[in-house]
Design an enzyme around this catalytic site. Sequence first.
Site, PDB file in Angstrom:
ATOM      1  N   SER A   1       1.591   5.159   0.380  1.00  0.00           N
ATOM      2  CA  SER A   1       1.100   6.396   0.988  1.00  0.00           C
ATOM      3  C   SER A   1       1.986   7.535   0.519  1.00  0.00           C
ATOM      4  O   SER A   1       3.220   7.453   0.614  1.00  0.00           O
ATOM      5  CB  SER A   1       1.121   6.284   2.512  1.00  0.00           C
ATOM      6  OG  SER A   1       0.787   7.523   3.114  1.00  0.00           O
TER       7      SER A   1
ATOM      8  N   LEU B   1      -3.105  10.127   7.878  1.00  0.00           N
ATOM      9  CA  LEU B   1      -3.987   9.072   8.354  1.00  0.00           C
ATOM     10  C   LEU B   1      -3.440   7.700   7.998  1.00  0.00           C
ATOM     11  O   LEU B   1      -3.435   6.771   8.814  1.00  0.00           O
ATOM     12  CB  LEU B   1      -5.390   9.268   7.759  1.00  0.00           C
ATOM     13  CG  LEU B   1      -6.432   8.199   8.121  1.00  0.00           C
ATOM     14  CD1 LEU B   1      -6.666   8.166   9.623  1.00  0.00           C
ATOM     15  CD2 LEU B   1      -7.736   8.458   7.369  1.00  0.00           C
ATOM     16  N   GLU B   2      -2.932   7.529   6.777  1.00  0.00           N
ATOM     17  CA  GLU B   2      -2.348   6.260   6.353  1.00  0.00           C
ATOM     18  C   GLU B   2      -1.103   5.907   7.179  1.00  0.00           C
ATOM     19  O   GLU B   2      -0.892   4.758   7.590  1.00  0.00           O
ATOM     20  CB  GLU B   2      -2.001   6.321   4.872  1.00  0.00           C
ATOM     21  CG  GLU B   2      -3.204   6.499   3.987  1.00  0.00           C
ATOM     22  CD  GLU B   2      -2.830   6.940   2.576  1.00  0.00           C
ATOM     23  OE1 GLU B   2      -3.713   6.883   1.691  1.00  0.00           O
ATOM     24  OE2 GLU B   2      -1.670   7.349   2.380  1.00  0.00           O
ATOM     25  N   LEU B   3      -0.282   6.912   7.429  1.00  0.00           N
ATOM     26  CA  LEU B   3       0.932   6.678   8.226  1.00  0.00           C
ATOM     27  C   LEU B   3       0.591   6.254   9.640  1.00  0.00           C
ATOM     28  O   LEU B   3       1.161   5.296  10.172  1.00  0.00           O
ATOM     29  CB  LEU B   3       1.804   7.935   8.234  1.00  0.00           C
ATOM     30  CG  LEU B   3       3.039   7.907   9.148  1.00  0.00           C
ATOM     31  CD1 LEU B   3       3.995   6.826   8.706  1.00  0.00           C
ATOM     32  CD2 LEU B   3       3.724   9.265   9.184  1.00  0.00           C
TER      33      LEU B   3
ATOM     34  N   TYR C   1       0.872  -1.173   0.000  1.00  0.00           N
ATOM     35  CA  TYR C   1       0.000   0.000   0.000  1.00  0.00           C
ATOM     36  C   TYR C   1       0.907   1.220   0.000  1.00  0.00           C
ATOM     37  O   TYR C   1       1.762   1.365   0.887  1.00  0.00           O
ATOM     38  CB  TYR C   1      -0.909   0.008   1.223  1.00  0.00           C
ATOM     39  CG  TYR C   1      -1.866   1.184   1.253  1.00  0.00           C
ATOM     40  CD1 TYR C   1      -3.113   1.103   0.640  1.00  0.00           C
ATOM     41  CD2 TYR C   1      -1.515   2.382   1.879  1.00  0.00           C
ATOM     42  CE1 TYR C   1      -3.990   2.187   0.648  1.00  0.00           C
ATOM     43  CE2 TYR C   1      -2.380   3.460   1.890  1.00  0.00           C
ATOM     44  CZ  TYR C   1      -3.608   3.362   1.272  1.00  0.00           C
ATOM     45  OH  TYR C   1      -4.464   4.446   1.265  1.00  0.00           O
TER      46      TYR C   1
END
Length: 610
Positions: A423, A494-496, A421
């Site tokens: 980011s 948010l992904e991190l 994924y």
Amino acid sequence: MSWASFISTLLFLLLVVGGTTPAVSQSSEASEPMCYDWGEASGGAVSVLEGEAGWLSCPLFSHPSVYNYTSTQSAGHNFFWYRVPKGHDLEQPIPYSWRISRDRDRLWLQPATANDSGQYICMLSNKSSCSKIAVRLTVLRPDEVVRDQDCEPPVAVAPTPTFIAFQMGGFLDCPHLKDARKMADGETKVTWSHKCYKDPLVSYRQQKGDRLQIHLMLGPYQGLYFCRVQYERTGRTLHFTRSINVSAVSPPFFQKLPSILHPGKDQVYAVRQNADVALVCTGLFPYLESSWEIWWTVDGKTLDKLDQHRFSKTNRQLEYAYGDRKEETVLLIQDFQAEDLHREYNCSVRNDRGFETRRAQLEEEVLLPSLELGCGLAVTLVLMLLLFVVYHVFWLELLLLYRSWFGTDERHTDDKEYDVYISYARNSEEEQFVLSTLRSVLENELGYSVCIFDRDSLPGGTITDETLGFVTRSRRLLVVVSPGYACRGSQALLELQAGIDSMALGGHLRVILVQYKPVQRQGWVRELRRARVALVLVRWQGDKSRELTSRFWKRLRVELPVRRVGSTRGGEEEKQLGLMRLHSQNSTNSQTGLISNTIKEPQKILNSAA
């Protein structure tokens, strides 16, 4: 005197008594006596200090028990002195005077002058034979005498050694004092000095008459003592100086038994065949006025009785302190053989008080292949160095090779949907890098399944739930770090955060940092600064990293799940991947408008995520 001188004197005695010994030199006339010339005496030159009284003794009478001056005079022999002055070749008669006189076999110089130096010849003759021998006289000036200290008086004669035991006493008599008394017209006077200090001597030393008494021997009393003898003859005052070297020795009440210091009782000598072997023996001999001896025996025989010339010995003195001596004898065995190992080697010491012996124990030395070991060690070190260099330079290639052979494909061990994924910060320069380079290589060249939110999310969903779902279903989270990541990407933050939390909770997700452009540490977001020590950072280096064989892609492949580059896929798998990519592309195109509107409201997304 040596045995040669003793035999020479004995031959001369036979000549005088019987006249049967062959002549060494014979006159051309039969009436002249045969004469034996013994050359120059082997005792060395006689030294006399200029201005002092001195004398020469004829070496023919060195053994009075065999032949003395009185017996020759009784037998009718004549005695003469001649001299060869320094720088001359012919013998000259000695002009006797008040200064040069003869007393029995001695020639007196009272006093000696520099011109007296030369060779002096004493001759004993009768009507049938004669014998002569020469002795050399050297008259030294005071400045030619070597002295330890300038304050010491010059002495031409070597010091007389004397030993006195510690804590005991003794007397010192001036050498040649009796000879001076024979020539003196009256009393003699003796003056003593020690270490430049003259009379009166104090403490435990005292002069009694002509003698010096040491009542109690101490260490400082060692060294050279000088005695000056002064006497009158024919109205003239004459003198000479002698020295005595006094040494302190161990007292006689100490144990005086000799002992063997080396080898020890349980010591073993290691020997090798076909090599030279040296057996060392060290003995200690306490001071005694007697003889001492140290020696080796082989099978009970001394070396002079062995019929083998391979055995020899060398002796030397290791130490001498206060009369106690430490001596060493070394038994040398050349070309040591197997049968020599079974011989009996004994070292022995002896003096008048006792005897000790000790056996030397031998064992054959086990030879180590030193050359082979050295070569093997050198080869091992070179190989280790080469392996270290190879690993240091090609560690990525070696690690990838190992993973390709022994690595486990994670697709068979978990139920994840995506391998990676990605980011990144939207609407930034790195977005083009992610979509055109990073995603393309990972999917098309390396065979990974890649998830990108803007492409794979469905329209109408909640961004927070969709993001958390994608992160949870992925094996790796690739965070593309750049200057725009910290200020533009609420979605990226948010992904991190979701990836870090999943990694911290012990999940199977791993976070990988890809640095697209250099970023100062103070420019990193708080979450990155906290987790940087536990995360892997792979740096993109522009054109140097574009090739698939570059260090960037190798380093990234090490952190990603195991995949084999260039492996052939089956037909069905290839078709399924193509359909999945087509569906993903269509979904991306249909969601472009919705995603663009969503990204423009970062504060709203953060509130929703909270």
